[in-house]
Each structure stands twice: as C-alpha cells, then as structure tokens.
Design a protein around this motif. Structure first.
Motif, PDB file in Angstrom:
ATOM      1  N   ARG A  63      -0.803   0.388  -0.082  1.00 61.71           N
ATOM      2  CA  ARG A  63      -1.148   1.524   0.774  1.00 61.71           C
ATOM      3  C   ARG A  63      -0.120   1.699   1.902  1.00 61.71           C
ATOM      4  O   ARG A  63       0.283   2.815   2.223  1.00 61.71           O
ATOM      5  CB  ARG A  63      -2.546   1.329   1.363  1.00 61.71           C
ATOM      6  N   SER A  64       0.301   0.580   2.479  1.00 60.70           N
ATOM      7  CA  SER A  64       1.297   0.635   3.546  1.00 60.70           C
ATOM      8  C   SER A  64       2.611   1.217   3.043  1.00 60.70           C
ATOM      9  O   SER A  64       3.220   2.072   3.695  1.00 60.70           O
ATOM     10  CB  SER A  64       1.519  -0.755   4.132  1.00 60.70           C
ATOM     11  N   LEU A  65       3.049   0.771   1.868  1.00 58.54           N
ATOM     12  CA  LEU A  65       4.287   1.286   1.293  1.00 58.54           C
ATOM     13  C   LEU A  65       4.152   2.767   0.935  1.00 58.54           C
ATOM     14  O   LEU A  65       5.081   3.557   1.147  1.00 58.54           O
ATOM     15  CB  LEU A  65       4.659   0.483   0.050  1.00 58.54           C
ATOM     16  N   THR A  66       3.000   3.134   0.401  1.00 54.57           N
ATOM     17  CA  THR A  66       2.779   4.531   0.028  1.00 54.57           C
ATOM     18  C   THR A  66       2.789   5.432   1.255  1.00 54.57           C
ATOM     19  O   THR A  66       3.436   6.484   1.270  1.00 54.57           O
ATOM     20  CB  THR A  66       1.429   4.681  -0.715  1.00 54.57           C
ATOM     21  N   ALA A  67       2.072   5.021   2.294  1.00 52.77           N
ATOM     22  CA  ALA A  67       2.027   5.820   3.517  1.00 52.77           C
ATOM     23  C   ALA A  67       3.400   5.894   4.169  1.00 52.77           C
ATOM     24  O   ALA A  67       3.822   6.958   4.636  1.00 52.77           O
ATOM     25  CB  ALA A  67       1.004   5.234   4.490  1.00 52.77           C
ATOM     26  N   LEU A  75      -1.564   4.604  -8.677  1.00 52.70           N
ATOM     27  CA  LEU A  75      -2.137   4.104  -7.430  1.00 52.70           C
ATOM     28  C   LEU A  75      -1.718   4.954  -6.239  1.00 52.70           C
ATOM     29  O   LEU A  75      -2.534   5.280  -5.375  1.00 52.70           O
ATOM     30  CB  LEU A  75      -1.691   2.655  -7.203  1.00 52.70           C
ATOM     31  N   ALA A  76      -0.445   5.304  -6.186  1.00 52.08           N
ATOM     32  CA  ALA A  76       0.057   6.116  -5.068  1.00 52.08           C
ATOM     33  C   ALA A  76      -0.671   7.453  -5.011  1.00 52.08           C
ATOM     34  O   ALA A  76      -1.022   7.943  -3.923  1.00 52.08           O
ATOM     35  CB  ALA A  76       1.565   6.324  -5.203  1.00 52.08           C
ATOM     36  N   SER A  79       3.601  -0.152   8.089  1.00 51.50           N
ATOM     37  CA  SER A  79       4.458  -1.275   8.441  1.00 51.50           C
ATOM     38  C   SER A  79       5.651  -0.781   9.246  1.00 51.50           C
ATOM     39  O   SER A  79       6.419   0.051   8.778  1.00 51.50           O
ATOM     40  CB  SER A  79       4.943  -1.967   7.165  1.00 51.50           C
ATOM     41  N   THR A  80       5.802  -1.284  10.469  1.00 48.89           N
ATOM     42  CA  THR A  80       6.922  -0.872  11.299  1.00 48.89           C
ATOM     43  C   THR A  80       8.247  -1.189  10.621  1.00 48.89           C
ATOM     44  O   THR A  80       9.187  -0.393  10.628  1.00 48.89           O
ATOM     45  CB  THR A  80       6.868  -1.589  12.661  1.00 48.89           C
ATOM     46  N   THR A  81       8.326  -2.362  10.005  1.00 47.81           N
ATOM     47  CA  THR A  81       9.566  -2.758   9.338  1.00 47.81           C
ATOM     48  C   THR A  81       9.912  -1.806   8.209  1.00 47.81           C
ATOM     49  O   THR A  81      11.058  -1.385   8.057  1.00 47.81           O
ATOM     50  CB  THR A  81       9.442  -4.182   8.776  1.00 47.81           C
ATOM     51  N   VAL A  82       8.895  -1.448   7.414  1.00 46.61           N
ATOM     52  CA  VAL A  82       9.136  -0.541   6.298  1.00 46.61           C
ATOM     53  C   VAL A  82       9.501   0.835   6.808  1.00 46.61           C
ATOM     54  O   VAL A  82      10.378   1.498   6.260  1.00 46.61           O
ATOM     55  CB  VAL A  82       7.898  -0.467   5.377  1.00 46.61           C
ATOM     56  N   LEU A  83       8.841   1.295   7.880  1.00 43.30           N
ATOM     57  CA  LEU A  83       9.160   2.608   8.432  1.00 43.30           C
ATOM     58  C   LEU A  83      10.595   2.675   8.917  1.00 43.30           C
ATOM     59  O   LEU A  83      11.304   3.647   8.681  1.00 43.30           O
ATOM     60  CB  LEU A  83       8.214   2.929   9.597  1.00 43.30           C
ATOM     61  N   GLU A  98       9.480   6.154  -6.386  1.00 43.90           N
ATOM     62  CA  GLU A  98      10.914   5.845  -6.325  1.00 43.90           C
ATOM     63  C   GLU A  98      11.260   5.159  -5.003  1.00 43.90           C
ATOM     64  O   GLU A  98      12.102   4.258  -4.961  1.00 43.90           O
ATOM     65  CB  GLU A  98      11.736   7.135  -6.474  1.00 43.90           C
ATOM     66  N   PHE A  99      10.601   5.595  -3.931  1.00 46.91           N
ATOM     67  CA  PHE A  99      10.803   4.968  -2.630  1.00 46.91           C
ATOM     68  C   PHE A  99      10.384   3.497  -2.673  1.00 46.91           C
ATOM     69  O   PHE A  99      11.083   2.616  -2.169  1.00 46.91           O
ATOM     70  CB  PHE A  99       9.993   5.725  -1.576  1.00 46.91           C
ATOM     71  N   ILE A 100       9.215   3.231  -3.274  1.00 47.81           N
ATOM     72  CA  ILE A 100       8.726   1.853  -3.356  1.00 47.81           C
ATOM     73  C   ILE A 100       9.670   0.997  -4.192  1.00 47.81           C
ATOM     74  O   ILE A 100       9.959  -0.154  -3.841  1.00 47.81           O
ATOM     75  CB  ILE A 100       7.292   1.828  -3.928  1.00 47.81           C
ATOM     76  N   GLU A 101      10.159   1.547  -5.291  1.00 42.80           N
ATOM     77  CA  GLU A 101      11.130   0.833  -6.123  1.00 42.80           C
ATOM     78  C   GLU A 101      12.357   0.445  -5.308  1.00 42.80           C
ATOM     79  O   GLU A 101      12.857  -0.678  -5.403  1.00 42.80           O
ATOM     80  CB  GLU A 101      11.531   1.715  -7.317  1.00 42.80           C
ATOM     81  N   PHE A 102      12.829   1.371  -4.474  1.00 42.92           N
ATOM     82  CA  PHE A 102      13.999   1.073  -3.648  1.00 42.92           C
ATOM     83  C   PHE A 102      13.689   0.008  -2.593  1.00 42.92           C
ATOM     84  O   PHE A 102      14.461  -0.930  -2.397  1.00 42.92           O
ATOM     85  CB  PHE A 102      14.503   2.345  -2.961  1.00 42.92           C
TER      86      PHE A 102
END
Length: 209
Positions: free
Chosen positions: A164-168, A72-73, A16-20, A93-97
C-alpha cells in the motif's frame, strides 16, 4: 466511506518518506513520459542517468508477480469518477523500479506475493490473479486493516502495508495522483477588495478606495 477512500486514506498516512524522496528523484519511473535515450536531465549527473537507465533495463519481478502487483495496486486505488486506477498511472512499473533501486524491498515483496498465492490456493485452489474479484477482496480485507487483522494474518498485514505504501507513493507522485487529492499548487490571489464587514467596522463603508 467506500473501500477506495478508506484504503487510500490509510495509504496516505503510511506513505514512506524514503520512497517518496526516491520517487521524486526518478521523473521517468512512474509517468507516461520519460527522458529520451541520451538526453541530459536537468540537475542530474550523467552517472545518475546511466544508473537509472541500467535499472530500468533490468527485470526483477516475474510476469506472474507483476500481474499480481497490478491487481493489488488497482484494488488499493481503483479507477473512479475522479481519476484513473493505479495501473493507469503506471504504478506497477514504478514498484518494479523502486525494488531494484531499493533492494531492501525485494525479499519482503516477493515473499508477500508468495504468501498471498498460498492463502488463495488454500482457500480457492487457484492463485490470487485467477480468483474472482469477490475472493480477492475477501483476502485483502483480512490484511488491509491492521487493527482488525487476526494474529495469524500478520505476515500478510506486513506485506500489504508495504504494498500500500509503495502504491500510494507511486500514484501520488504522478500528475494523475496530484489531481486526485485536489492539489493545485501555487496560484495567484484574486483581490476582491476590502470585505464589506471590515469597512463597516471602521466606518469606511461609504469611502471609495
């Protein structure tokens, strides 16, 4: 291609460009080191630093949800001979944030985690994190590959795509993730002289330069 490589390949194309962009804005969100309390971050306003500190102090996911996200990650990016796993890179922790910083992720992520547990209870009479590795993979394989997924699994597919997008995004914005894809950045060129075939083409093979 093994599962790690195939899941990673899909994840890289689905970043995800936004997430990146958000990940790159948050230097302490998914790395092992962070700015000490009170320290001024270069290029950031104080209100941004204060906001990040506030978000990090808050909790969104329950312990059970975080444990499920971690499993899952690590299924998506497990440890191998090249790098550590997603959890080694602090991706949970990144996903939580990120879900606190980008609230649009909250309902889909929480709903997806619940969907996963219901699927596991229906099949194995236990939540996802208590299932065996084989049982976990059996469910993941049904939602990890959109083109092959059954129509009744589409809710799971949508959730896993987001996961998967958040993990990557989290993994590949860490030093570990950058090394995993072999990116070395800008390096100085090493000049070995004009190639011999080029010198010969112009009749200069015996000319000393």
């Amino acid at each position: 291609m093994n599962r790690r490589d195939s899941l990673k390949a899909i994840g890289l194309t689905a970043l995800s460009t936004t997430v990146l962009i958000e990940a790159c804005k948050q230097p302490g969100a998914n790395t092992e080191t962070s700015i000490e309390d009170g320290a001024k971050e270069a290029g950031r306003e104080q209100w941004e630093t204060d906001r990040d500190k506030k978000l990090k102090a808050e909790t969104f996911f329950t312990k059970h949800e975080m444990a499920t996200i971690t499993v899952l990650a690590d299924i998506i990016i497990p440890k191998d001979g090249v790098s550590g796993s997603a959890s080694d890179a602090k991706v949970p922790e990144f996903i939580e944030f990120i879900v606190k910083d980008m609230p649009d992720h909250q309902i889909p992520m929480r709903g997806g985690l619940k969907w996963l547990d219901i699927q596991c209870f229906n099949r194995y009479e236990k939540p996802f994190i208590e299932a065996s590795a084989t049982q976990q993979i059996s469910i993941v394989d049904e939602i990890a590959y959109p083109a092959k997924a059954k129509p009744e699994m589409q809710a799971g597919v949508a959730f896993f795509n987001r996961m998967r997008s958040l993990t990557a995004s989290g993994f590949y914005t860490t030093e570990m993730g950058v090394k995993d894809i072999g990116y070395v950045g800008n390096v100085p060129n090493q000049w070995a002289g004009v190639p011999a075939d080029v010198l010969k083409q112009y009749g200069m093979e015996n000319v000393k330069i």
